[in-house]
Design an enzyme around this catalytic site. Structure first.
Site, PDB file in Angstrom:
ATOM      1  N   TYR A 104       7.847 -18.356  27.649  1.00 42.96           N
ATOM      2  CA  TYR A 104       8.034 -19.477  28.558  1.00 42.96           C
ATOM      3  C   TYR A 104       9.520 -19.654  28.895  1.00 42.96           C
ATOM      4  CZ  TYR A 104       3.236 -20.799  27.322  1.00 42.96           C
ATOM      5  OH  TYR A 104       1.878 -20.801  27.137  1.00 42.96           O
ATOM      6  N   ASN A 127      -2.108 -22.833  37.180  1.00 43.82           N
ATOM      7  CA  ASN A 127      -2.388 -21.590  37.908  1.00 43.82           C
ATOM      8  C   ASN A 127      -3.813 -21.592  38.476  1.00 43.82           C
ATOM      9  OD1 ASN A 127      -2.651 -18.971  38.839  1.00 43.82           O
ATOM     10  ND2 ASN A 127      -2.367 -18.011  36.843  1.00 43.82           N
ATOM     11  N   CYS A 135      -1.527 -15.305  33.925  1.00 39.60           N
ATOM     12  CA  CYS A 135      -0.774 -16.226  33.082  1.00 39.60           C
ATOM     13  C   CYS A 135      -1.071 -16.043  31.593  1.00 39.60           C
ATOM     14  CB  CYS A 135      -0.989 -17.667  33.526  1.00 39.60           C
ATOM     15  SG  CYS A 135      -2.717 -18.160  33.616  1.00 39.60           S
ATOM     16  N   HIS A 136      -2.102 -15.267  31.277  1.00 35.96           N
ATOM     17  CA  HIS A 136      -2.377 -14.984  29.861  1.00 35.96           C
ATOM     18  C   HIS A 136      -1.243 -14.168  29.228  1.00 35.96           C
ATOM     19  CE1 HIS A 136      -4.249 -11.679  32.171  1.00 35.96           C
ATOM     20  NE2 HIS A 136      -3.844 -10.912  31.167  1.00 35.96           N
ATOM     21  N   GLU A 162      -5.564  -5.629  27.636  1.00 36.44           N
ATOM     22  CA  GLU A 162      -4.341  -4.991  28.094  1.00 36.44           C
ATOM     23  C   GLU A 162      -3.586  -4.290  26.975  1.00 36.44           C
ATOM     24  OE1 GLU A 162      -1.860  -7.360  30.629  1.00 36.44           O
ATOM     25  OE2 GLU A 162      -3.569  -8.107  31.767  1.00 36.44           O
TER      26      GLU A 162
END
Length: 170
Positions: A104, A127, A135-136, A162
């Site tokens: 952040y 979002n 945003c994850h 991912e």
């Protein structure tokens, strides 16, 4: 709506592009989201027969969840986001690629607001296009996973997809 490994997703698009992705799209969520979109966009939602507006987003989401897509290439309608939140989300979408994490605070620094780490968290929470604007991938600078509007289990599943977290054992 489309099914995904993280549950049903509600997708909405305008003439400009994909405008919303909503997690956990059961009947109550769908009704609430459609009402909110009607008020925010000033138009009644409609499902066009044979609509191609959502065909490509669905195809790309399917490919992403199957591990065949690393970067979405979709027109996005940013109408539901404005000001600082839009600036943060657009910076994030353009510069945090698949398989990477950002804190952040780092994201606050990137948009020229070094004291705004909490505001970045609020921007991520606002979002309207999660997964597509991923945003994850934003985590706490201290190493914590942080929050997520779709729930922490969903965030963990997306990060595991991912390769950023180990797959759950069960």
């Amino acid at each position: 709506m489309t099914d995904s490994p993280v549950g049903p997703l509600l997708l909405a698009a305008t003439d400009r592009g994909l405008v919303a992705v909503e997690f956990h799209a059961g009947p109550r969520t769908v009704a609430t989201v459609l009402d909110r979109l009607t008020r925010r966009l000033g138009a009644e939602p409609r499902q066009a027969a044979g609509s191609s507006r959502l065909a490509e987003p669905v195809r790309q989401l399917d490919a992403y969840f199957a591990g065949r897509l690393r970067q979405f290439a979709l027109p996005l309608d940013w109408t539901l986001s404005s000001g600082f939140n839009r600036r943060v989300l657009q910076e994030f979408a353009a510069h945090v690629p698949h398989g990477t994490l950002v804190g952040y605070q780092d994201l606050a620094d990137r948009v020229g607001e070094p004291g705004a780490a909490r505001a970045v968290g609020a921007a991520m929470g606002s979002n309207p296009l999660p997964v597509v604007v991923p945003c994850h991938r934003v985590v706490e600078s201290s190493g914590g996973i942080g929050g997520f509007g779709g729930g922490l289990e969903t965030k963990r599943a997306l990060l595991a997809l991912e390769g950023l977290l180990p797959q759950p054992l069960f």
